[in-house]
Design an enzyme around this catalytic site. Structure first.
Site, PDB file in Angstrom:
ATOM      1  N   GLY A  49     -32.543 -37.718 -17.232  1.00  0.00           N
ATOM      2  CA  GLY A  49     -34.058 -37.097 -17.891  1.00  0.00           C
ATOM      3  C   GLY A  49     -35.255 -37.688 -17.560  1.00  0.00           C
ATOM      4  O   GLY A  49     -36.256 -37.054 -17.223  1.00  0.00           O
ATOM      5  N   ASP A 108     -36.144 -39.105 -29.653  1.00  0.00           N
ATOM      6  CA  ASP A 108     -35.629 -37.905 -30.709  1.00  0.00           C
ATOM      7  C   ASP A 108     -34.932 -38.558 -31.815  1.00  0.00           C
ATOM      8  O   ASP A 108     -35.738 -38.761 -32.821  1.00  0.00           O
ATOM      9  CB  ASP A 108     -34.502 -36.880 -29.893  1.00  0.00           C
ATOM     10  CG  ASP A 108     -34.011 -35.798 -30.748  1.00  0.00           C
ATOM     11  OD1 ASP A 108     -34.978 -35.403 -31.971  1.00  0.00           O
ATOM     12  OD2 ASP A 108     -33.023 -35.298 -30.451  1.00  0.00           O
ATOM     13  N   VAL A 158     -36.929 -28.618 -25.759  1.00  0.00           N
ATOM     14  CA  VAL A 158     -37.634 -28.503 -24.729  1.00  0.00           C
ATOM     15  C   VAL A 158     -36.962 -28.608 -23.303  1.00  0.00           C
ATOM     16  O   VAL A 158     -36.270 -29.705 -23.423  1.00  0.00           O
ATOM     17  CB  VAL A 158     -39.084 -29.091 -24.862  1.00  0.00           C
ATOM     18  CG1 VAL A 158     -39.880 -28.885 -25.647  1.00  0.00           C
ATOM     19  CG2 VAL A 158     -38.920 -30.714 -24.613  1.00  0.00           C
ATOM     20  N   ASP A 164     -33.347 -31.234 -19.283  1.00  0.00           N
ATOM     21  CA  ASP A 164     -32.527 -30.210 -18.862  1.00  0.00           C
ATOM     22  C   ASP A 164     -31.754 -29.510 -20.055  1.00  0.00           C
ATOM     23  O   ASP A 164     -32.005 -29.967 -21.354  1.00  0.00           O
ATOM     24  CB  ASP A 164     -31.084 -30.911 -18.274  1.00  0.00           C
ATOM     25  CG  ASP A 164     -30.378 -31.506 -19.194  1.00  0.00           C
ATOM     26  OD1 ASP A 164     -30.708 -32.321 -19.879  1.00  0.00           O
ATOM     27  OD2 ASP A 164     -29.243 -31.217 -19.166  1.00  0.00           O
TER      28      ASP A 164
HETATM   29  P1  5GP Z   1     -32.420 -39.813 -28.558  1.00  0.00           P
HETATM   30  O1  5GP Z   1     -31.275 -40.829 -28.482  1.00  0.00           O
HETATM   31  O2  5GP Z   1     -33.699 -40.588 -29.096  1.00  0.00           O
HETATM   32  O3  5GP Z   1     -31.882 -39.097 -29.960  1.00  0.00           O
HETATM   33  O4  5GP Z   1     -32.403 -38.955 -27.756  1.00  0.00           O
HETATM   34  C1  5GP Z   1     -32.787 -39.039 -26.423  1.00  0.00           C
HETATM   35  C2  5GP Z   1     -32.466 -38.150 -25.555  1.00  0.00           C
HETATM   36  O5  5GP Z   1     -31.881 -36.881 -25.953  1.00  0.00           O
HETATM   37  C3  5GP Z   1     -33.252 -37.950 -24.397  1.00  0.00           C
HETATM   38  O6  5GP Z   1     -33.191 -39.026 -23.462  1.00  0.00           O
HETATM   39  C4  5GP Z   1     -32.811 -36.468 -23.614  1.00  0.00           C
HETATM   40  O7  5GP Z   1     -31.788 -36.723 -22.882  1.00  0.00           O
HETATM   41  C5  5GP Z   1     -32.212 -35.815 -24.996  1.00  0.00           C
HETATM   42  N1  5GP Z   1     -33.196 -34.784 -25.837  1.00  0.00           N
HETATM   43  C6  5GP Z   1     -33.496 -35.263 -26.964  1.00  0.00           C
HETATM   44  N2  5GP Z   1     -34.325 -34.271 -27.179  1.00  0.00           N
HETATM   45  C7  5GP Z   1     -34.352 -33.126 -26.207  1.00  0.00           C
HETATM   46  C8  5GP Z   1     -34.936 -31.933 -26.054  1.00  0.00           C
HETATM   47  O8  5GP Z   1     -35.756 -31.246 -26.774  1.00  0.00           O
HETATM   48  N3  5GP Z   1     -34.662 -31.562 -24.753  1.00  0.00           N
HETATM   49  C9  5GP Z   1     -33.769 -32.033 -23.920  1.00  0.00           C
HETATM   50  N4  5GP Z   1     -33.897 -31.309 -22.667  1.00  0.00           N
HETATM   51  N5  5GP Z   1     -33.110 -33.272 -24.037  1.00  0.00           N
HETATM   52  C10 5GP Z   1     -33.773 -33.759 -25.279  1.00  0.00           C
HETATM   53 MG    MG Z   2     -31.791 -38.916 -21.682  1.00  0.00          MG
END
Ligand code: 5GP
Ligand code: MG
Length: 191
Positions: A49, A108, A158, A164
């Protein structure tokens, strides 16, 4: 066509580009006093990403640096909420005694940063700074410590500029939301 799958443009390529420039200036100001032969800098890009963001960012950093990648899986395939971050692949060599800037696309749940920052420190990094292009306006994200944030965005799914859905849409230059029928429905490869 990918274009017909777009619901709204959340961040245009022009806004992204201006903000990446500002982030780069801030990072350069903070890190340049510390980067020398004694304390080297490694940019660690979270694949896949952060690839597009990181490649724009590093070209605006006039610092001596190395680039490493880590691969984490949190939204496998067509998942649109996190399944918990798991390390898939990493390069830890050469981190000892140096500084790290960890670059990810979006913050996220915070599980990716919570997984990776301690790992980088345990491999000897003196200091680990974190940078995300996007942060979702949700309590878990806002409560996760992070040093540099490009944009705070509403809590919706998004894609584009590296992000993706089922590995598609990463090549869109803008960050967009997808039409409701796309997610969970017929995926890009056939439409
Ligand atoms: P976390 O570990 O903070 O929950 O999430 C991070 C990862 O979740 C990001 O690097 C991404 O790969 C994925 N992610 C979180 N939200 C989104 C989103 O709205 N769209 C996409 N495409 N990937 C997301
Ligand atoms: Mg990621």
């Amino acid at each position: 066509m990918m274009r017909s799958h777009i619901d709204k443009v959340i961040l245009s390529r022009q806004r992204i580009s201006r903000r990446v420039q500002e982030l780069a200036e801030e990072i350069t100001r903070d890190l340049s006093p510390h980067v020398s032969r004694e304390s080297h800098l490694t940019i660690v890009s979270v694949m896949t990403g952060a690839m597009v963001f990181c490649s724009d960012l590093v070209r605006q950093l006039p610092l001596q640096l190395r680039i490493a990648t880590m691969r984490v899986s949190s939204y496998p395939g067509i998942a649109t909420n996190t399944q918990g971050a798991k390390l898939v692949e990493a390069q830890f060599d050469g981190l000892a005694g140096g500084r790290v800037l960890l670059v990810d696309d979006i913050l996220d749940s915070g599980s990716t940063l919570r997984l990776l920052v301690p790992m980088l420190k345990s491999h000897g990094a003196l200091e680990v700074k974190t940078c995300v292009l996007l942060r979702k306006k949700r309590p878990e994200a806002m409560a996760t410590p992070v040093d540099y944030v490009g944009f705070d965005i509403p809590d919706e799914f998004v894609v584009g500029y590296g992000l993706d859905y089922d590995d598609y849409y990463r090549n869109l230059p803008d960050i967009v939301s997808l039409k409701p029928g796309i997610i969970g429905g017929e995926v890009g490869r056939r439409a």
